[in-house]
Design an enzyme around this catalytic site. Structure first.
Site, PDB file in Angstrom:
ATOM      1  N   GLU A 201       0.984  -1.442  -0.139  1.00 49.02           N
ATOM      2  CA  GLU A 201       0.032  -0.191   0.014  1.00 49.02           C
ATOM      3  C   GLU A 201       0.758   1.528   0.054  1.00 49.02           C
ATOM      4  O   GLU A 201       0.744   1.793   1.031  1.00 49.02           O
ATOM      5  CB  GLU A 201      -0.882  -0.120   1.180  1.00 49.02           C
ATOM      6  CG  GLU A 201      -1.923  -1.195   1.271  1.00 49.02           C
ATOM      7  CD  GLU A 201      -2.842  -1.102   2.494  1.00 49.02           C
ATOM      8  OE1 GLU A 201      -2.650  -0.285   3.430  1.00 49.02           O
ATOM      9  OE2 GLU A 201      -3.749  -1.783   2.718  1.00 49.02           O
ATOM     10  N   GLU A 388      -5.505  -8.437   1.167  1.00 46.96           N
ATOM     11  CA  GLU A 388      -6.049  -7.881   2.382  1.00 46.96           C
ATOM     12  C   GLU A 388      -7.571  -7.768   2.193  1.00 46.96           C
ATOM     13  O   GLU A 388      -7.828  -6.949   1.211  1.00 46.96           O
ATOM     14  CB  GLU A 388      -5.333  -6.743   2.983  1.00 46.96           C
ATOM     15  CG  GLU A 388      -4.038  -6.862   3.603  1.00 46.96           C
ATOM     16  CD  GLU A 388      -3.568  -5.707   4.079  1.00 46.96           C
ATOM     17  OE1 GLU A 388      -4.289  -4.914   4.536  1.00 46.96           O
ATOM     18  OE2 GLU A 388      -2.070  -5.483   4.216  1.00 46.96           O
TER      19      GLU A 388
HETATM   20  O1  IFM Z   1      -3.058  -3.057   9.677  1.00 49.66           O
HETATM   21  C1  IFM Z   1      -3.225  -2.476   8.076  1.00 49.66           C
HETATM   22  C2  IFM Z   1      -2.324  -3.120   7.445  1.00 49.66           C
HETATM   23  O2  IFM Z   1      -0.984  -2.738   8.127  1.00 49.66           O
HETATM   24  C3  IFM Z   1      -2.240  -2.440   5.831  1.00 49.66           C
HETATM   25  N1  IFM Z   1      -3.516  -2.416   5.260  1.00 49.66           N
HETATM   26  C4  IFM Z   1      -4.627  -2.233   6.192  1.00 49.66           C
HETATM   27  C5  IFM Z   1      -4.670  -2.723   7.596  1.00 49.66           C
HETATM   28  C6  IFM Z   1      -5.905  -2.256   8.421  1.00 49.66           C
HETATM   29  O3  IFM Z   1      -5.633  -0.937   8.563  1.00 49.66           O
END
Ligand code: IFM
Length: 478
Positions: A201, A388
């Site tokens: 990200e 994710e």
């Molecule tokens: O915890 C984070 C992760 O590190 C990166 N993506 C979003 C998650 C939730 O906020």
């Protein structure tokens, strides 16, 4: 409900006969269930974590300080809402064996985790910390022993502080530092890890860390944001090329946070704000890598990034990834507000839109379908994975049970939308829940719990939540 009962009920409905009490609800629920086999046998299933959020052992066995160590220790922890830090986190550094065994017991076939740069290169470059390398080797070996495929992210936000002292991502020299770090990862672990992701990200760590200062290294400013943006974007290709060259049969990707964008109204200014928000949140880090340049037409402020481009950057920024990871949690509804720099937009408060999670993010399952479709429209992308997806809800541990029905429902609803995209031809080949266990949620501390496994941070006692049991049953079907 058995198949036979299901068919009988369907027949009753079709003939208009009266239904026994409760049967209709049961029928609707049963017909609504998703199964692992709906996704096909090659679909990859896993959970995701990140080094700083779970490992702890922040200064053990020769590890150097990272920007997150530094940031959370600054001003007595005041940078973090709860004044907490990742010094111990889930103590995964010492407990990885039990955790990976638990993953196996939960039928989880793939584990996505990241490497801490300063654990293996304490000063960012130069001196190698063999104990750090050995730790990740043990983790990878344990995954294989338990039949779990390791998916490794090179950079999930924990830059060595030694490099931040030289400007971090705002210093163009980072292209060389990153090349050295990724080469070390590839040479050390490339024989036993085939699935690699360069970044986690970019918008989250560049925006959070170098624009609004809410994340490490805590810088607030535009110049730092534009500079860091360009160096991170360039580093996709730097890391990607190293992994392609050094990892035999490697499958190389990178991941992006993305959310579908709606305009609050049909008013031209709001519509324009939504377009800018889309360029900012979804397009600016991927399009240059795909050879499309920064989306300056839709987000003119990005012309500032171009100031930091050198001859040949436009060519060298491009990299042909084997896959792209998309990470979706919610959506954004944009409303025009001229005084907001870069974007001229604000996000409509999610609470006004519907149910929200503990992060104050709208629960919007269709969002994952929409971003999958949006990313599938880039013809250069070969394969997508949801690297994710998940939700934080206020979990309560009672009688050794966490009855987190909201999370289970969230996962089912989002998965239905992943399946919908897949059935419509989107080349999505896997799904990772964020997260395996509750962990350090950055500026929010330990309060938001995203895990399938509940962690008592005082005792480090792990308890599989009901959502974890649901996922494990779901995965048990081959
Ligand atoms: O915890 C984070 C992760 O590190 C990166 N993506 C979003 C998650 C939730 O906020």
């Amino acid at each position: 409900m058995t198949r036979e009962e299901w068919l009988k009920t369907a027949a009753v409905i079709a003939t208009g006969a009266a239904l026994p009490k409760g049967v209709l609800a049961q029928f609707l629920a049963a017909s609504d269930e998703i199964k692992r086999s709906d996704f096909g046998k090659d679909f990859v299933w896993g959970t995701a974590t990140a080094s700083y959020q779970i490992e702890g052992a922040w200064n053990e066995d020769g590890k150097g300080e990272s920007i997150w160590d530094n940031f959370t220790h600054r001003k007595g922890g005041r940078k973090i809402k709860t004044r907490e830090n990742g010094d111990t986190a889930c103590d995964f550094y010492h407990r990885y064996e039990g955790d990976i065994e638990m993953m196996r017991k939960m039928n989880i076939p793939a584990s996505r985790f990241s490497i801490s740069w300063s654990r293996i290169l304490p000063d960012g470059t130069g001196r190698v910390n063999q104990k750090g390398i050995d730790f990740y080797k043990r983790v990878i070996e344990k995954c294989h022993k338990e039949g779990i495929e390791p998916w490794v992210t090179c950079y999930h936000w924990d830059l060595p502080q030694a490099l931040q002292n030289k400007g971090g991502w705002t210093n163009r020299d980072i292209l060389g530092w990153f090349e050295e770090y990724v080469s070390l990862c590839a040479k050390s672990f490339g024989d036993s890890v085939k699935k690699w992701m360069v970044f986690n990200e970019p918008m989250a760590f560049v925006g959070g860390g170098y624009l609004i200062g809410l994340h490490a290294p805590g810088i607030f400013g535009f110049k730092s944001f534009y500079k860091a943006t360009h160096h991170v974007t360039m580093s996709h290709a730097v890391g990607g090329k190293v992994l392609k060259n050094l990892v035999k049969d490697g499958d190389i990707g990178t991941t992006y946070s993305c959310s579908p964008i709606d305009s609050v109204s049909h008013n031209a200014l709001d519509m324009r704000a939504a377009k800018q928000a889309d360029a900012f949140l979804n397009r600016m880090y991927i399009e240059p890598v795909l050879g499309m340049g920064y989306p300056t037409k839709d987000l003119p402020a990005l012309r500032h990034v171009e100031k930091y481009m050198k001859a040949d950057d436009e060519k060298n920024i491009v990299f042909d990834f084997d896959f792209i990871g998309i990470q979706n949690y919610t959506r954004t509804v944009a409303q025009y507000l001229g005084i907001v720099p870069i974007l001229n937009a604000i996000n409509v408060p999610p609470k006004k839109l519907g149910q929200v999670t503990e992060m104050n993010w709208e629960v919007y399952p269709e969002g994952i379908y929409r971003v999958l479709k949006q990313f599938a429209d880039y013809k250069q992308i070969k394969r997508l994975y949801v690297t994710e997806n998940g939700a934080a809800f206020p979990d309560v541990l009672e009688n050794n049970t966490v009855n987190d029905t909201q999370r289970t429902q969230f996962l089912k609803d989002y998965l239905k939308n992943v399946l919908k995209a897949k059935n419509e031809g989107v080349n999505v080949e896997g799904y990772f829940v964020w997260s395996f266990m509750d962990n350090f949620e950055w500026a929010e501390g330990y309060k938001p719990r995203f895990g399938l496994v509940y962690n008592d941070f005082k005792t480090q006692q792990r308890t599989i939540k009901n959502s974890g049991k649901w996922y494990s049953n779901f995965l048990a079907e081959k």
